[in-house]
Design an enzyme around this catalytic site. Structure first.
Site, PDB file in Angstrom:
ATOM      1  N   ARG A  90       0.885  -1.176   0.000  1.00 31.74           N
ATOM      2  CA  ARG A  90       0.000   0.000   0.000  1.00 31.74           C
ATOM      3  C   ARG A  90       0.923   1.226   0.000  1.00 31.74           C
ATOM      4  O   ARG A  90       1.970   1.225   0.660  1.00 31.74           O
ATOM      5  CB  ARG A  90      -0.889   0.007   1.254  1.00 31.74           C
ATOM      6  N   HIS A  91       0.533   2.245  -0.755  1.00 32.02           N
ATOM      7  CA  HIS A  91       1.368   3.450  -0.851  1.00 32.02           C
ATOM      8  C   HIS A  91       1.697   4.020   0.536  1.00 32.02           C
ATOM      9  O   HIS A  91       0.973   3.788   1.519  1.00 32.02           O
ATOM     10  CB  HIS A  91       0.641   4.513  -1.683  1.00 32.02           C
ATOM     11  N   GLU A 120       2.254   7.198   3.287  1.00 39.42           N
ATOM     12  CA  GLU A 120       1.281   8.221   3.719  1.00 39.42           C
ATOM     13  C   GLU A 120       1.169   9.351   2.680  1.00 39.42           C
ATOM     14  O   GLU A 120       2.174   9.869   2.202  1.00 39.42           O
ATOM     15  CB  GLU A 120       1.724   8.819   5.053  1.00 39.42           C
ATOM     16  N   ASN A 130      -3.914  11.579   3.654  1.00 44.17           N
ATOM     17  CA  ASN A 130      -3.913  10.661   4.807  1.00 44.17           C
ATOM     18  C   ASN A 130      -3.527  11.468   6.043  1.00 44.17           C
ATOM     19  O   ASN A 130      -4.121  11.348   7.108  1.00 44.17           O
ATOM     20  CB  ASN A 130      -2.875   9.534   4.662  1.00 44.17           C
ATOM     21  N   ARG A 136       0.485   8.591  -5.803  1.00 48.66           N
ATOM     22  CA  ARG A 136       0.981   8.102  -4.508  1.00 48.66           C
ATOM     23  C   ARG A 136       1.466   6.664  -4.604  1.00 48.66           C
ATOM     24  O   ARG A 136       2.442   6.283  -3.950  1.00 48.66           O
ATOM     25  CB  ARG A 136      -0.065   8.289  -3.395  1.00 48.66           C
ATOM     26  N   GLU A 188      -7.419   3.337  -5.932  1.00 48.51           N
ATOM     27  CA  GLU A 188      -8.229   3.289  -4.712  1.00 48.51           C
ATOM     28  C   GLU A 188      -9.703   3.318  -5.115  1.00 48.51           C
ATOM     29  O   GLU A 188     -10.051   3.814  -6.198  1.00 48.51           O
ATOM     30  CB  GLU A 188      -7.898   4.508  -3.836  1.00 48.51           C
ATOM     31  N   ARG A 189     -10.562   2.752  -4.263  1.00 45.50           N
ATOM     32  CA  ARG A 189     -11.973   2.798  -4.629  1.00 45.50           C
ATOM     33  C   ARG A 189     -12.455   4.252  -4.654  1.00 45.50           C
ATOM     34  O   ARG A 189     -11.965   5.094  -3.895  1.00 45.50           O
ATOM     35  CB  ARG A 189     -12.806   1.966  -3.675  1.00 45.50           C
ATOM     36  N   MET A 190     -13.403   4.509  -5.530  1.00 45.21           N
ATOM     37  CA  MET A 190     -13.923   5.865  -5.667  1.00 45.21           C
ATOM     38  C   MET A 190     -14.816   6.115  -4.458  1.00 45.21           C
ATOM     39  O   MET A 190     -15.779   5.382  -4.237  1.00 45.21           O
ATOM     40  CB  MET A 190     -14.699   5.951  -6.983  1.00 45.21           C
ATOM     41  N   ARG A 240     -16.145   0.157   5.624  1.00 43.10           N
ATOM     42  CA  ARG A 240     -15.706  -1.229   5.757  1.00 43.10           C
ATOM     43  C   ARG A 240     -16.710  -2.299   5.355  1.00 43.10           C
ATOM     44  O   ARG A 240     -16.362  -3.473   5.341  1.00 43.10           O
ATOM     45  CB  ARG A 240     -15.225  -1.481   7.191  1.00 43.10           C
ATOM     46  N   HIS A 288      -3.426   0.490  -3.284  1.00 39.58           N
ATOM     47  CA  HIS A 288      -4.161   1.259  -2.269  1.00 39.58           C
ATOM     48  C   HIS A 288      -4.850   0.353  -1.253  1.00 39.58           C
ATOM     49  O   HIS A 288      -5.060  -0.838  -1.512  1.00 39.58           O
ATOM     50  CB  HIS A 288      -5.200   2.117  -2.975  1.00 39.58           C
TER      51      HIS A 288
HETATM   52  O1  3PG Z   1      -9.091   6.788   0.191  1.00 41.46           O
HETATM   53  C1  3PG Z   1      -8.820   6.963   1.378  1.00 41.46           C
HETATM   54  O2  3PG Z   1      -9.271   7.903   2.046  1.00 41.46           O
HETATM   55  C2  3PG Z   1      -7.886   6.016   2.099  1.00 41.46           C
HETATM   56  O3  3PG Z   1      -6.749   5.819   1.380  1.00 41.46           O
HETATM   57  C3  3PG Z   1      -8.532   4.707   2.388  1.00 41.46           C
HETATM   58  O4  3PG Z   1      -9.512   5.047   3.223  1.00 41.46           O
HETATM   59  P1  3PG Z   1     -10.318   4.031   4.155  1.00 41.46           P
HETATM   60  O5  3PG Z   1      -9.361   3.508   5.171  1.00 41.46           O
HETATM   61  O6  3PG Z   1     -11.370   4.916   4.728  1.00 41.46           O
HETATM   62  O7  3PG Z   1     -10.899   2.977   3.270  1.00 41.46           O
END
Ligand code: 3PG
Length: 329
Positions: A83-84, A86, A90, A133, A187-189, A215, A257
């Protein structure tokens, strides 16, 4: 909720027994299908690994014979997931998602430390998301690698990018590592949460609601992607593009991510939709898997006291490290 295991790549689900010739045929078929589907330079990214060259030359297209030769040659490969480090958001505790934010100084340091941790593990190909990142993390990590090869980003956005990015020395190609960037690993949108402060969002919508957005497996944040939606693209990409490289013995690093990697880990570790909820990934900590005989075995993070254990697990990794040691004496 009933815990279940989604099947993204049903024809490639791994067997817990030795890879049978039947399964192997399916996997080769899969690789060939992926070659057939690919066109132009996308094709070269897949077959580059089969051609035994280190960087795909966007112009050359090695034959199928090259491909099957290398398919026979190797049966073990390393897979590193990072994972990238910080990012600036973040640090500010902002939902980031698809927003393209660079690393903080701490993130840069985390990436360098990650590089030290994996410096003895072979890397033949790198995949990163299209976000800076993850790309910074991959590049900074490779500055520490003992192999001292140069990571080179492949550009296949158009014909000119492919042609202008050609390398004309075989020797230089051998000293390079192809880096494939893919939006599918992004990363998810995070939808309408992007740019919002995580703590303030909890205060506004309540802890439970925000936890559900962050989550749960299949509940998306407002106008964003759920983990299931993210998995759909990330795991499909992993199966279509990355797994074939591992099958032919290429050692792969993926810099991506929190959520794209959670979904890939869910696939690798066969986690249920319940189990993935508690999976958290720290920034800049590499995880190592060994792919052998059609199975992924998690070795954990090659850091500190566990490092000896990591190398003890496979003869091939130990040999690789020995070779690096000999070269540096
Ligand atoms: O996109 C983000 O804000 C974080 O990299 C991942 O966030 P999360 O821990 O809330 O899924």
């Amino acid at each position: 909720m009933i815990a279940s295991r989604p099947s993204f790549c049903p024809d490639l689900r791994r067997s817990s027994v030795r890879l049978s010739s039947e399964v192997f045929k399916v996997k080769i078929g899969r690789l060939e299908r992926s070659l057939c589907r690919s066109s132009g330079n996308k094709l070269s990214a897949v077959i580059a690994s089969a051609s035994q060259t280190s960087v795909s030359d966007p112009i050359s297209t090695p034959s199928r014979n090259d491909l099957s030769d290398s398919l026979k040659k190797s049966n073990e490969a390393s897979l590193i997931l990072i994972r990238h480090g910080e990012s600036l958001w973040n640090e500010k505790n902002l939902f980031t998602g698809s927003v393209d934010v660079p690393l903080t100084k701490k993130g840069v340091e985390e990436a360098i430390q990650a590089g030290k941790r994996i410096s003895n593990i072979p890397v033949d190909m790198i995949y990163t998301s299209s976000l800076i990142r993850a790309q910074m993390t991959a590049m900074l990590a490779m500055t520490e690698h003992r192999q001292q090869k140069v990571p080179i980003i492949l550009h296949d956005e158009n014909e000119r990018a492919r042609t202008w990015g050609r390398i004309f020395s075989e020797e230089t190609k051998k000293q390079s590592i192809p880096v494939v960037t893919a939006w599918q690993l992004n990363e998810r949108m995070y939808g309408e949460l992007q740019g919002l402060n995580k703590q303030e969002t909890v205060e506004r919508y309540g802890k439970e609601q925000v936890h559900e957005w962050r989550r749960s497996y299949d509940i998306p944040p407002p106008n964003g992607e759920s983990l299931a939606m993210c998995a759909q693209r990330a795991v499909t990409y992993f199966c279509d593009e990355i797994e074939p490289q591992l099958f032919i013995g290429k050692n792969v690093m993926i810099a991506a991510h929190g959520n794209s990697l959670r979904s890939i880990i869910m696939y690798l570790d066969k986690l249920t939709t319940q189990e993935v909820i508690s999976l958290e990934l720290s920034t800049g900590v590499p995880l190592l898997y060994i792919f052998k005989e059609g199975r992924f075995v998690r070795r954990g993070s090659p850091v500190g006291p566990t490092e000896a254990g990591v190398y003890a697990y496979t003869g091939k990794l130990a040999q690789y490290r020995q070779k690096l040691d000999e070269m540096s004496h």
